[in-house]
Design a protein around this motif. Structure first.
Motif, short mmCIF file in Angstrom:
data_model
loop_
_atom_site.label_atom_id
_atom_site.label_comp_id
_atom_site.label_asym_id
_atom_site.label_seq_id
_atom_site.Cartn_x
_atom_site.Cartn_y
_atom_site.Cartn_z
N LEU A 19 0.82 -1.21 0.00
CA LEU A 19 0.00 0.00 0.00
C LEU A 19 0.85 1.26 0.00
O LEU A 19 2.00 1.25 0.45
N SER A 20 0.26 2.35 -0.46
CA SER A 20 0.88 3.66 -0.29
C SER A 20 0.76 4.04 1.19
O SER A 20 -0.02 3.44 1.95
N VAL A 21 1.54 5.03 1.61
CA VAL A 21 1.49 5.47 3.01
C VAL A 21 0.08 5.91 3.39
O VAL A 21 -0.44 5.55 4.46
N LEU A 22 -0.57 6.66 2.51
CA LEU A 22 -1.90 7.17 2.82
C LEU A 22 -2.93 6.04 2.87
O LEU A 22 -3.79 6.00 3.76
N ASP A 23 -2.85 5.10 1.93
CA ASP A 23 -3.78 3.96 1.96
C ASP A 23 -3.58 3.13 3.22
O ASP A 23 -4.54 2.61 3.79
N ALA A 24 -2.33 2.99 3.65
CA ALA A 24 -2.06 2.25 4.89
C ALA A 24 -2.70 2.95 6.08
O ALA A 24 -3.27 2.31 6.97
N GLN A 25 -2.65 4.29 6.10
CA GLN A 25 -3.28 5.04 7.18
C GLN A 25 -4.80 4.86 7.16
O GLN A 25 -5.42 4.72 8.22
N VAL A 26 -5.37 4.84 5.97
CA VAL A 26 -6.82 4.63 5.86
C VAL A 26 -7.18 3.23 6.35
O VAL A 26 -8.15 3.05 7.12
N LEU A 27 -6.43 2.23 5.94
CA LEU A 27 -6.70 0.85 6.36
C LEU A 27 -6.57 0.72 7.88
O LEU A 27 -7.39 0.05 8.52
N GLU A 28 -5.57 1.34 8.47
CA GLU A 28 -5.40 1.29 9.92
C GLU A 28 -6.60 1.93 10.62
O GLU A 28 -7.09 1.40 11.64
N GLY A 29 -7.10 3.04 10.06
CA GLY A 29 -8.27 3.68 10.65
C GLY A 29 -9.51 2.84 10.56
O GLY A 29 -10.29 2.74 11.52
N VAL A 30 -9.71 2.20 9.40
CA VAL A 30 -10.86 1.30 9.23
C VAL A 30 -10.77 0.16 10.24
O VAL A 30 -11.76 -0.23 10.87
N ALA A 31 -9.56 -0.40 10.39
CA ALA A 31 -9.38 -1.53 11.31
C ALA A 31 -9.61 -1.15 12.76
O ALA A 31 -10.01 -1.99 13.58
N SER A 32 -9.38 0.12 13.10
CA SER A 32 -9.59 0.55 14.49
C SER A 32 -11.00 1.08 14.71
O SER A 32 -11.33 1.54 15.81
N GLY A 33 -11.86 1.02 13.66
CA GLY A 33 -13.26 1.38 13.82
C GLY A 33 -13.59 2.83 13.55
O GLY A 33 -14.70 3.28 13.88
N GLU A 34 -12.70 3.59 12.94
CA GLU A 34 -12.98 4.99 12.65
C GLU A 34 -14.00 5.11 11.51
O GLU A 34 -13.98 4.33 10.56
N SER A 35 -14.86 6.09 11.61
CA SER A 35 -15.84 6.37 10.56
C SER A 35 -15.20 7.15 9.43
O SER A 35 -14.08 7.64 9.54
N THR A 36 -15.94 7.29 8.33
CA THR A 36 -15.45 8.09 7.21
C THR A 36 -15.16 9.52 7.64
O THR A 36 -14.14 10.10 7.27
N ALA A 37 -16.06 10.10 8.44
CA ALA A 37 -15.87 11.48 8.91
C ALA A 37 -14.62 11.60 9.78
O ALA A 37 -13.85 12.56 9.66
N GLN A 38 -14.40 10.64 10.66
CA GLN A 38 -13.23 10.67 11.53
C GLN A 38 -11.94 10.53 10.72
O GLN A 38 -10.95 11.23 10.96
N LEU A 39 -11.95 9.62 9.75
CA LEU A 39 -10.78 9.44 8.89
C LEU A 39 -10.50 10.71 8.09
O LEU A 39 -9.35 11.13 7.96
N ALA A 40 -11.54 11.31 7.54
CA ALA A 40 -11.38 12.53 6.74
C ALA A 40 -10.77 13.64 7.58
O ALA A 40 -9.88 14.36 7.13
N SER A 41 -11.23 13.78 8.82
CA SER A 41 -10.72 14.83 9.70
C SER A 41 -9.27 14.57 10.09
O SER A 41 -8.43 15.48 10.06
N ARG A 42 -8.95 13.34 10.43
CA ARG A 42 -7.59 13.03 10.89
C ARG A 42 -6.56 13.07 9.77
O ARG A 42 -5.42 13.50 9.98
N LEU A 43 -6.95 12.64 8.58
CA LEU A 43 -6.00 12.55 7.46
C LEU A 43 -6.07 13.74 6.52
O LEU A 43 -5.40 13.75 5.49
N TYR A 44 -6.93 14.73 6.85
CA TYR A 44 -7.07 15.92 6.03
C TYR A 44 -7.50 15.57 4.60
O TYR A 44 -6.94 16.06 3.61
#
Length: 252
Positions: free
Chosen positions: A177-202
């Motif tokens: 994965l790219s660095v950003l995709d890895a961050q998204v996958l980690e967020g999904v795995a920890s239960g973050e919502s789309t809104a939470q991921l969008a806010s954290r990853l800008y």
């Protein structure tokens, strides 16, 4: 993290002819970008000023990671040398050390060597305090991630197949994965919502959904729980770690 004793960086206290301070032996230069077969490269350390976060003194191996000498790296801002996927995160970690909100931190970062090649690493920061409790500096330890010989061979083979097919390189037993995709996958795995991921990853919400959808197709998963289960089955995550972290050799 091994404790390293740093000399005083003030020129006025360096006596002419005094013996150079002993520095723990480190591995040879690692700027070639070639996997050497070790699970990881030994950690190397530097001392950082708490005020402007500049390097005051560094081990030779720490400087070599960036293609510099110990004199050249002195005075460089650590935030210019190390890059977090979320730019403000690393600064916040140092602020938390300075205020006493945390005693140490470990963060996944990227850095470039003297030839412009990019590497992933883990950086650990620890505050050094005076007897009064005031912070006198930070000790920063950098450990670059490397693949095992088997993983390196798999990646090279995957890159060759990907080049021949005109597609993105894949490891034989799972995606890279790219660095950003890895961050998204980690967020999904920890239960973050789309809104939470969008806010954290800008990112925009549409940007998050696009990346998650792309991973649905790459992992052959119909939904988020299936995506996480598939990623675990493929060994994408570090074992026994929470929040989940994608293994460095699965990130490019």
């Amino acid at each position: 993290m091994a404790t390293t004793s740093f000399p005083d960086a003030s020129p006025s206290k360096n006596k002419k002819g005094a013996a150079a301070p002993a520095v723990p032996a480190g591995p040879g230069p690692t700027g070639s970008g070639t996997h050497r077969g070790a699970a990881s490269v030994s950690a190397c350390t530097a001392r950082v000023s708490p005020g402007d976060l500049t390097v005051t003194v560094a081990e030779p191996e720490f400087a070599r990671r960036f293609g510099m000498s110990t004199d050249e790296i002195r005075g460089r801002r650590i935030l210019d040398l190390l890059h977090s996927p979320v730019p403000v995160r690393l600064r916040k970690k140092f602020t938390a050390l300075s205020t006493g909100a945390c005693r140490r931190f470990t963060e996944t970062v990227t850095y470039r060597d003297g030839g412009g090649r990019e590497f992933m690493a883990e950086v650990t920061g620890v505050a050094v305090r005076k007897p009064s409790g005031a912070v006198s500096g930070f000790v920063v330890s950098l450990r670059r991630a490397e693949s095992t010989p088997r993983a390196a061979g798999i990646r090279r083979a995957g890159e060759k197949r990907g080049t021949q097919r005109g597609t993105r390189p894949e490891a034989a037993d799972g995606p890279v994965l790219s660095v950003l995709d890895a961050q998204v996958l980690e967020g999904v795995a920890s239960g973050e919502s789309t809104a939470q991921l969008a806010s954290r990853l800008y990112l925009s919400r549409q940007g998050v959904e696009y990346r998650v959808g792309q991973m649905f197709r790459r992992f052959d998963a119909p939904n988020r729980p299936a995506l996480v289960a598939r990623a675990h089955a493929l060994g994408m995550f570090a074992a026994g770690q929470w929040p989940p972290r994608v293994l460095p050799d699965r990130v490019r």
